[in-house]
Design an enzyme around this catalytic site. Structure first.
Site, mmCIF file in Angstrom:
data_model
loop_
_atom_site.group_PDB
_atom_site.id
_atom_site.type_symbol
_atom_site.label_atom_id
_atom_site.label_comp_id
_atom_site.label_asym_id
_atom_site.label_seq_id
_atom_site.Cartn_x
_atom_site.Cartn_y
_atom_site.Cartn_z
ATOM 1 N N TYR A 31 1.318 -1.126 0.405
ATOM 2 C CA TYR A 31 0.222 0.247 0.130
ATOM 3 C C TYR A 31 0.898 1.541 0.171
ATOM 4 C CZ TYR A 31 1.037 1.205 5.041
ATOM 5 O OH TYR A 31 1.714 1.934 6.428
ATOM 6 N N ARG A 50 7.585 3.271 -5.134
ATOM 7 C CA ARG A 50 7.716 2.876 -4.369
ATOM 8 C C ARG A 50 7.012 1.497 -4.139
ATOM 9 N NH1 ARG A 50 8.249 5.149 1.689
ATOM 10 N NH2 ARG A 50 5.828 5.429 1.109
ATOM 11 N N HIS A 100 -1.350 -21.064 1.581
ATOM 12 C CA HIS A 100 -0.790 -20.023 1.402
ATOM 13 C C HIS A 100 0.090 -19.817 0.088
ATOM 14 C CE1 HIS A 100 -1.608 -20.893 5.834
ATOM 15 N NE2 HIS A 100 -0.556 -20.143 6.265
ATOM 16 N N LYS A 144 6.400 -2.254 2.230
ATOM 17 C CA LYS A 144 5.553 -1.463 2.474
ATOM 18 C C LYS A 144 3.983 -2.671 2.103
ATOM 19 C CE LYS A 144 3.103 3.218 3.232
ATOM 20 N NZ LYS A 144 3.390 3.055 4.457
ATOM 21 N N GLU A 176 13.781 2.592 13.629
ATOM 22 C CA GLU A 176 12.040 4.093 13.266
ATOM 23 C C GLU A 176 11.074 3.979 13.645
ATOM 24 O OE1 GLU A 176 10.476 2.106 9.320
ATOM 25 O OE2 GLU A 176 10.514 0.545 9.922
ATOM 26 N N LEU A 200 11.150 1.243 6.023
ATOM 27 C CA LEU A 200 11.158 1.397 5.533
ATOM 28 C C LEU A 200 11.804 2.651 4.800
ATOM 29 C CD1 LEU A 200 8.633 1.929 3.181
ATOM 30 C CD2 LEU A 200 7.314 2.749 4.187
HETATM 31 N N1 PDD Z 1 3.492 5.034 6.968
HETATM 32 N N2 PDD Z 1 8.180 3.425 8.242
HETATM 33 C C1 PDD Z 1 6.685 2.959 8.509
HETATM 34 C C2 PDD Z 1 7.322 1.526 9.216
HETATM 35 C C3 PDD Z 1 5.668 3.744 7.728
HETATM 36 O O1 PDD Z 1 4.682 3.303 8.076
HETATM 37 C C4 PDD Z 1 5.711 5.051 7.132
HETATM 38 C C5 PDD Z 1 4.846 5.365 6.897
HETATM 39 C C6 PDD Z 1 7.310 5.358 7.013
HETATM 40 C C7 PDD Z 1 7.375 6.456 6.649
HETATM 41 O O2 PDD Z 1 7.472 6.801 5.149
HETATM 42 P P1 PDD Z 1 6.959 8.601 4.182
HETATM 43 O O3 PDD Z 1 7.498 9.156 4.898
HETATM 44 O O4 PDD Z 1 6.717 7.731 3.016
HETATM 45 O O5 PDD Z 1 5.145 8.186 4.039
HETATM 46 C C8 PDD Z 1 8.282 4.973 7.994
HETATM 47 C C9 PDD Z 1 2.054 5.674 6.196
HETATM 48 C C10 PDD Z 1 1.710 6.715 6.261
HETATM 49 C C11 PDD Z 1 1.137 5.070 7.179
HETATM 50 O O6 PDD Z 1 0.911 3.715 7.147
HETATM 51 O O7 PDD Z 1 0.184 5.424 7.381
#
Ligand code: PDD
Length: 294
Positions: A31, A50, A100, A144, A176, A200
């Site tokens: 996603y 991405r 699976h 993601k 993170e 990520l």
């Molecule tokens: N989350 N790390 C993780 C585990 C994340 O789920 C996200 C973003 C980021 C930051 O990525 P970006 O700058 O591309 O939004 C880092 C999204 C926004 C979510 O799951 O809602």
């Protein structure tokens, strides 16, 4: 609200997802969350790239080209007249009886919708609290993926302790946030985890690294420990919705002076300034008068 599903734009009550969708059964999909500022999509190309990379990493063929995906998300924004908010876009491996392994000749299912929401001005200005949580997720955090149970559990643990974000620590190293990337500043140097399988590689993270370069802030993409994080002068987390949120405490311990620091402020101002839609709408002015640059 108009939704997108498999080539069609539909009203909410017309969108149906099968109980045999592998996203539902296994979290077998990927996603993206793409920000809308003042009616315009922000860094959409990077997010779609991405998404395609994530799909490749889980050996899933994308049913649309990047141009087609761009048109879909643009239409979701326009049709729903979203000025501030985001697009949610997900692709699952498809629908098949639950086994699976990948079922043969399965077709991916694409769903997208738009969400209206405000920028988190309170936390952008005042800062937020973080809680360290052991990172028990799988080892492909660079994807993601829809499998977010580890992230969900961590975020809830942070909320249970009155914090806004969790800080993942694996093997003693800060990785993170539960839905964000993290940065520390020590003696004028900006530190963040290298972009590898443990995190990520956030689009906001990449923007911040570019802004730091433009501002001549030295950057070190290297791991640091939780005790080192607590000793930072400044700390913040970044994501599409959280933007650059100062973290003023970790595990109830103040970071630096316990208020958003000057380099964090500088990066926030630079962040706003590179969003043409914000500059055009005067939103930047509003932010600067509410929270001075330094
Ligand atoms: N989350 N790390 C993780 C585990 C994340 O789920 C996200 C973003 C980021 C930051 O990525 P970006 O700058 O591309 O939004 C880092 C999204 C926004 C979510 O799951 O809602």
């Amino acid at each position: 609200m108009i939704y997108f599903k498999d080539g069609k734009f539909l009203e909410e009550d017309e969108v149906h997802v099968s109980v045999n969708d592998r996203g539902y059964a296994f979290g077998d999909g990927v996603y993206e969350v793409i920000k809308i500022y003042d009616g315009a999509l922000y860094t959409a190309q990077e997010h779609l790239e991405r998404l395609i990379e994530s799909a490749e990493k889980i050996r899933m063929a994308m049913p649309y080209t990047i141009e087609e995906l761009g048109e879909i998300i643009q239409k979701l924004q326009t049709e729903n007249e979203i000025t501030m908010g985001h697009i949610y876009l997900q692709v699952t491996r498809g629908v098949a009886p639950r086994v699976h392994q990948f079922p043969e000749s399965i077709q991916p299912v694409v769903v997208g919708y738009a969400v209206e929401n405000e920028r988190p001005m309170h936390y952008l200005q005042q800062g937020a609290a973080m809680k360290s949580v052991e990172d028990v997720r799988w080892l492909r955090c660079d994807i993601k993926s829809l499998n977010l149970l580890g992230n969900v559990m961590a975020k809830q643990e942070a909320f249970d302790h009155g914090c806004q974000e969790a800080l993942f620590v694996r093997n003693g190293l800060v990785r993170e946030g539960s839905s964000s990337n993290v940065f520390g500043i020590k003696d004028g140097v900006l530190y963040t985890h290298p972009a590898n399988n443990f995190i990520l590689n956030g689009i906001t993270r990449r923007v911040v690294l570019q802004l730091a370069k433009n501002l001549n802030i030295p950057v070190e993409e290297k791991e640091f420990t939780l005790p080192q994080a607590l000793e930072m002068d400044e700390f913040f987390y970044t994501s599409t919705n959280a933007e650059i949120t100062p973290a003023v405490t970790i595990d109830q311990q103040p970071i630096g002076q316990g208020v958003p620091g000057p380099l964090t402020r500088k990066l926030q101002v630079a962040f706003d300034a590179q969003i043409p839609m914000l500059v055009a709408s005067g939103n930047v002015e509003e932010r600067e008068s509410n929270g001075p640059a330094s």
